[in-house]
Design an enzyme around this catalytic site. Structure first.
Site, mmCIF file in Angstrom:
data_model
loop_
_atom_site.group_PDB
_atom_site.id
_atom_site.type_symbol
_atom_site.label_atom_id
_atom_site.label_comp_id
_atom_site.label_asym_id
_atom_site.label_seq_id
_atom_site.Cartn_x
_atom_site.Cartn_y
_atom_site.Cartn_z
ATOM 1 N N ARG A 1 18.543 32.330 44.299
ATOM 2 C CA ARG A 1 19.010 31.060 45.175
ATOM 3 C C ARG A 1 21.050 31.594 44.632
ATOM 4 O O ARG A 1 21.289 32.298 43.692
ATOM 5 C CB ARG A 1 19.074 30.070 43.694
ATOM 6 C CG ARG A 1 20.116 28.887 44.093
ATOM 7 C CD ARG A 1 19.020 28.035 45.006
ATOM 8 N NE ARG A 1 19.337 26.588 45.378
ATOM 9 C CZ ARG A 1 19.413 26.040 46.267
ATOM 10 N NH1 ARG A 1 18.450 26.695 47.708
ATOM 11 N NH2 ARG A 1 19.298 25.025 46.240
ATOM 12 N N THR B 1 13.064 26.355 55.831
ATOM 13 C CA THR B 1 12.862 27.176 54.894
ATOM 14 C C THR B 1 11.586 27.668 55.127
ATOM 15 O O THR B 1 10.963 28.175 56.415
ATOM 16 C CB THR B 1 12.572 26.862 53.240
ATOM 17 O OG1 THR B 1 13.564 26.150 53.036
ATOM 18 C CG2 THR B 1 12.471 27.619 52.959
ATOM 19 N N GLN C 1 22.973 26.208 51.078
ATOM 20 C CA GLN C 1 22.718 26.506 50.853
ATOM 21 C C GLN C 1 23.375 25.489 49.718
ATOM 22 O O GLN C 1 23.074 24.575 49.213
ATOM 23 C CB GLN C 1 22.348 27.254 49.893
ATOM 24 C CG GLN C 1 21.007 27.605 50.633
ATOM 25 C CD GLN C 1 19.540 27.125 51.191
ATOM 26 O OE1 GLN C 1 19.510 25.787 50.814
ATOM 27 N NE2 GLN C 1 18.650 27.355 50.790
ATOM 28 N N SER D 1 14.207 22.312 45.759
ATOM 29 C CA SER D 1 12.684 21.935 45.615
ATOM 30 C C SER D 1 12.397 22.942 45.837
ATOM 31 O O SER D 1 10.411 22.025 45.814
ATOM 32 C CB SER D 1 12.693 20.727 46.263
ATOM 33 O OG SER D 1 13.664 19.895 45.812
ATOM 34 N N GLY E 1 10.300 22.459 53.719
ATOM 35 C CA GLY E 1 9.555 21.231 53.745
ATOM 36 C C GLY E 1 11.472 20.638 52.054
ATOM 37 O O GLY E 1 11.072 19.477 52.673
#
Length: 589
Positions: free
Chosen positions: A117, A408, A445, A474, A495
């Site tokens: 991330r 994504t 992000q 998520s 999504g």
């Protein structure tokens, strides 16, 4: 001119996206959501399911050359950077789950979770998305430009996973993408549509020069697009490792692009890029009926939320319900309300806040939460459960969700040794920040952080911005095992915050309703994020509106473009599915 280009598509590349699409749908029907319904793909020993035909072929090429699941995932991601720039790439981040079957004499499979991330710059703070008056910037303002860019993590994550599980040389894994970038690929209908529909991309000079013709029109379907800058960069990364990206000239180039952009210049310095570290985290696994569901722990909320939804439904005989019925949608969305109530209050970056992960998936806790679900009426807005946490600077307050359109991608792979990966990867919204550097798109992000760091009472939010923090996600890459720790399934989806619902629906479709992998993916999508119950527009679910309203649901029809990609282990071998709502395919041997 366009007719000529479309003819060129059919004539070129014997295994191009159009040829594969025709071959896979020649015996197909149309599902009730309007998408083409495929039959599942079967293979004996190895399989790749990914979001673009070029990427799927690249992954299979690596498997055939002796590579493992992680090797193939790297090849797939590099090609996706080129052919699906609106969704993922080396300018973004992601999460990867890895499964290794038991060695001889060992009864336990091994699993790993890798966190790539993005992180916030070291000189950022809670006011990252506040204007000069202390008011939150609007979504359209903050999702583009430099301030939304986090330090990309996907390359470091893949390098870390390759060091643990790679079977072939790092350099070899970049060759399919380098070759395709130099020779060019044909712009697909989906990429053309994404360029055409984006209202911000044209205003960023680098992207405008690359994705539009000189007259300002978006690249047409069938246009052969080469990316020589990206090819050169990938060659350097292939030879030198990720230092070619995270250090020196490239790090400064990324940082400068973020700081000097015309819209909301960011604060990233080359030192932020040089010091980025991917992390190996403890995979999160919980039993569900006769299976074990394994997901990614925080900073994504996906693993916990998906497990919660399934466990909350465990007391109901889901196998006796039929898909696409009001009762099935009611129960699943009620469970989702409860999961999102906890998600919004308790989850963020575990390196900065206290998260009781095990408590949130505890059997007795979820049993008490499940008792709140009624078969005859909706609970309405759900409250978060009571979890004992330390109160103070990190007190966890109900948070704003990442309610945003996203683009994504998900990759599922099983290799000939039985190793598997489930990897979700993203640049954020379509084309991320819209800033282009050396042939790739930088993510947006950091817009996943809560723009207002405090609630109306002045309490800190769990998902507030901060130096070095990872924003909550998520993404829900998922592995399913049986009680003997054998692999059953690898699945995931794009999504945004809808991912959680998409993945839960598919798991229930396969595990409870005994659907094949493709049929479960093809089920109409529906979600509830502790607010409205949203049904996939154009699907058969629209006929359930009256019954669901009578149960107390506030109904809204929405486009629900998932991108589910999954592989299941069956007695016939491997069974794969790819979401027909996008352009992905499954290939295997």
């Amino acid at each position: 001119m366009r007719e000529l280009l479309n003819k060129k598509v059919i004539r070129s590349e014997r295994l191009g996206w159009l040829v594969i699409a025709i071959s896979m749908t020649s015996c197909a029907g149309v599902s009730d959501n309007g998408a083409v319904h495929r039959s599942p793909v079967y293979a004996e020993k190895q399989m790749v399911s990914a979001a673009n035909p070029h990427a799927t072929r690249a992954g299979l090429e690596i498997l055939r050359s002796g590579g493992g699941a992680v090797d193939a995932a790297i090849a797939v991601q590099m090609v996706l950077t080129l052919v699906e720039p609106q969704a993922s790439g080396i300018g973004g981040g992601g999460f990867l789950l890895h499964f290794s079957p038991p060695d001889q004499g060992d009864s336990n499979a091994s699993m790993s979770a890798y966190d790539g991330r993005e992180t916030a710059p070291s000189n950022s703070d809670e006011s990252l998305f506040l204007d000069k008056k202390g008011k939150p910037l609007s979504w359209d303002q903050r999702k583009i430009g430099g301030r939304s860019v986090g330090v990309p993590g996907i390359l470091k994550m893949l390098e870390l996973a390759h060091a643990q599980h790679g079977k072939v040389a790092w350099e070899k894994l970049f060759q399919p993408a380098i070759k395709l970038a130099r020779e060019g690929f044909l712009v697909s209908p989906r990429l053309h549509k994404m360029i055409r529909n984006d209202k911000f991309l044209f205003s960023f000079p680098g992207a405008r020069k690359f994705y539009y013709l000189p007259n300002g029109s978006p690249l047409p379907v069938g246009y052969r697009l080469k990316n020589l800058e990206l090819a050169d960069l990938l060659e350097r990364i292939a030879k030198r490792g990720t230092d070619a990206f995270y250090r020196g000239i490239m790090a400064e180039k990324i940082a400068r692009a973020v700081r000097e952009t015309h819209h909301l210049p960011g604060q990233i310095m080359s030192e932020d890029i040089e010091t980025y570290a991917a992390k190996r985290r403890e995979i999160l696994c919980n039993p569900y009926r006769i299976w074990i569901i394994c997901g990614m722990p925080p900073p994504t909320s996906g693993g916990i939320a998906v497990i919660q939804i399934l466990k909350l439904l465990e007391r109901f005989d889901m196998d006796r319900l039929k898909p696409n019925t009001a009762q099935a949608v009611h129960l699943i969305t009620e469970a989702s309300r409860l999961a999102f109530a906890d998600r919004n209050q308790y989850l963020g970056d575990p390196d900065f806040i206290k998260i009781s992960t095990r408590k949130l998936v505890d059997e007795s806790y979820l049993s008490s939460r499940s008792a709140l679900i009624s078969v005859s009426n909706s609970m309405g807005k759900a409250e978060a459960g009571e979890i004992d946490l330390v109160i103070g600077q990190n007190s966890l307050i109900p948070d704003e969700g990442d309610q945003r359109p996203v683009s994504t991608s998900h990759i599922s792979i099983v290799d000939q040794w039985g190793e598997a990966i489930s990897m979700t990867t993203s640049v954020g919204t379509p084309f991320g920040s819209r800033i282009m550097v050396s042939g790739f798109i930088l993510n947006d992000q950091l817009a996943d952080f809560a723009p207002n760091p405090r609630d109306q009472s002045g309490n800190w939010r769990a998902n507030r911005p901060g130096p070095g923090k990872r924003p909550r996600s998520s993404m829900s890459p998922t592995l399913v095992l049986d009680k003997k720790r054998n692999l059953v399934m690898a699945v995931g989806s794009p999504g945004g915050s809808n991912i959680i619902g998409y993945v839960a629906k598919t798991l229930i479709g396969v595990l409870d309703w005994k659907l094949d992998m493709q049929a479960a993916i093809d089920l109409p999508n529906f979600t509830n994020k502790n607010d409205r119950t949203e049904l996939e527009k154009g699907s058969s679910l629209a006929k359930l509106r009256k019954d669901l309203r009578s149960l107390g649901h506030n109904i809204r029809l929405r486009t629900k473009t998932s991108g589910l990609h999954g592989i299941r282990v069956t007695l016939r071998g491997l069974e794969g599915g790819a979401d027909t709502r996008r352009e992905g395919i499954v290939l295997g041997d």
